[in-house]
Design a protein around this motif. Structure first.
Motif, PDB file in Angstrom:
ATOM      1  N   LEU A 198      40.039  30.154  13.104  1.00  0.00           N
ATOM      2  CA  LEU A 198      41.214  29.499  13.483  1.00  0.00           C
ATOM      3  C   LEU A 198      41.936  29.234  12.423  1.00  0.00           C
ATOM      4  N   THR A 199      43.313  29.083  12.780  1.00  0.00           N
ATOM      5  CA  THR A 199      44.131  28.554  11.571  1.00  0.00           C
ATOM      6  C   THR A 199      44.567  27.099  11.790  1.00  0.00           C
ATOM      7  N   ASP A 200      44.408  26.699  12.911  1.00  0.00           N
ATOM      8  CA  ASP A 200      44.473  25.029  13.252  1.00  0.00           C
ATOM      9  C   ASP A 200      43.386  24.695  14.229  1.00  0.00           C
ATOM     10  N   VAL A 201      42.724  23.558  13.999  1.00  0.00           N
ATOM     11  CA  VAL A 201      41.669  23.073  14.538  1.00  0.00           C
ATOM     12  C   VAL A 201      42.160  21.794  14.926  1.00  0.00           C
ATOM     13  N   LEU A 202      42.190  21.603  16.557  1.00  0.00           N
ATOM     14  CA  LEU A 202      42.787  20.381  17.175  1.00  0.00           C
ATOM     15  C   LEU A 202      41.838  19.408  17.941  1.00  0.00           C
ATOM     16  N   VAL A 203      40.612  19.577  17.449  1.00  0.00           N
ATOM     17  CA  VAL A 203      39.616  18.529  17.831  1.00  0.00           C
ATOM     18  C   VAL A 203      38.803  18.037  16.805  1.00  0.00           C
ATOM     19  N   ASN A 204      38.129  16.889  17.118  1.00  0.00           N
ATOM     20  CA  ASN A 204      37.454  16.220  16.234  1.00  0.00           C
ATOM     21  C   ASN A 204      35.989  16.280  16.510  1.00  0.00           C
ATOM     22  N   LEU A 205      35.214  15.833  15.624  1.00  0.00           N
ATOM     23  CA  LEU A 205      33.629  15.865  15.612  1.00  0.00           C
ATOM     24  C   LEU A 205      33.116  14.630  16.694  1.00  0.00           C
ATOM     25  N   GLY A 206      32.468  15.055  17.785  1.00  0.00           N
ATOM     26  CA  GLY A 206      32.070  14.056  18.676  1.00  0.00           C
ATOM     27  C   GLY A 206      32.879  14.017  19.779  1.00  0.00           C
ATOM     28  N   ASP A 207      34.212  14.903  20.015  1.00  0.00           N
ATOM     29  CA  ASP A 207      35.201  15.075  21.105  1.00  0.00           C
ATOM     30  C   ASP A 207      34.300  15.585  22.381  1.00  0.00           C
ATOM     31  N   GLU A 208      34.571  14.942  23.509  1.00  0.00           N
ATOM     32  CA  GLU A 208      34.072  15.742  24.520  1.00  0.00           C
ATOM     33  C   GLU A 208      35.019  16.780  25.150  1.00  0.00           C
ATOM     34  N   VAL A 209      34.758  17.862  25.397  1.00  0.00           N
ATOM     35  CA  VAL A 209      35.564  18.926  25.846  1.00  0.00           C
ATOM     36  C   VAL A 209      35.459  19.428  27.158  1.00  0.00           C
TER      37      VAL A 209
END
Length: 196
Positions: free
Chosen positions: A147-158
């Protein structure tokens, strides 16, 4: 007897027994016995399949000195399929914005879009500059890489189809079962199937 000049002959007819009809006692099979016989025949095939599998394994074990673990795994997979299967079939629907380009040794390569969407609901369990790991139930996780950009954070519910990140030309993903890459993955345009 004479009837107007026609001579007729009178003959006596006698009934003969050439038309005797004989009946034999019929034997009827009770439906329960027939069903039991069919069940037994079905079980015979399982026994034959088991004997054939054991014979093949024994011959490979004793004849081939370079016997590999993969052969055992292949036979285990085949026997699981024949005997009702202990292996569980799983699948993900491929998001509509990407195209599956390749699957090799469990690593799936996707292209066709610019946004990497989540295959299944779960929790983000690992994040780096170029990858995201989403953990689901039963020890299953998916790692999205390149991925070139990561748009989530550790622990996020997706959720399914949640935006995880962006990529330039392609990104790759692999399915993990208890931390190990699942290599038995089959992909099509709309679906990924794997067996654990």
């Amino acid at each position: 007897m004479n009837y107007e000049g026609i001579q007729t002959a009178v003959c006596d007819a006698q009934e003969s027994d050439w038309l005797d009809v004989s009946y034999s006692k019929r034997k009827y099979v009770k439906p329960q016995r027939a069903a039991k016989a069919l069940r037994l025949k079905g079980k015979v095939w399982y026994v034959v399949a088991a004997v054939v599998c054991v014979a093949v394994m024994a011959s490979l074990l004793f004849l081939d000195g370079d016997f590999k673990k993969e052969v055992f795994d292949a036979v285990k997979s085949a026997s699981a399929t024949v005997f009702g299967g202990q292996r569980e079939q799983n699948y993900f629907d491929v998001p509509a914005n990407v195209t599956l380009e390749n699957v090799q040794d469990g690593v799936m390569t996707f292209g066709g879009g610019r946004a990497a969407l989540c295959f299944s609901a779960g929790e983000v369990s690992d994040v780096s500059e170029t990858s995201v790991t989403v953990k689901m139930q039963n020890g299953i996780a998916v790692v999205y890489q390149n991925l070139t950009d990561v748009l989530v954070n550790l622990g996020d519910e997706v959720q399914v189809n949640s935006l995880l990140g962006k990529y330039k030309d392609s990104f790759s993903a692999c399915i993990l079962q208890d931390g190990e890459v699942v290599t038995d993955v089959v992909g099509s345009q709309g679906r990924l199937d794997w067996t654990v």
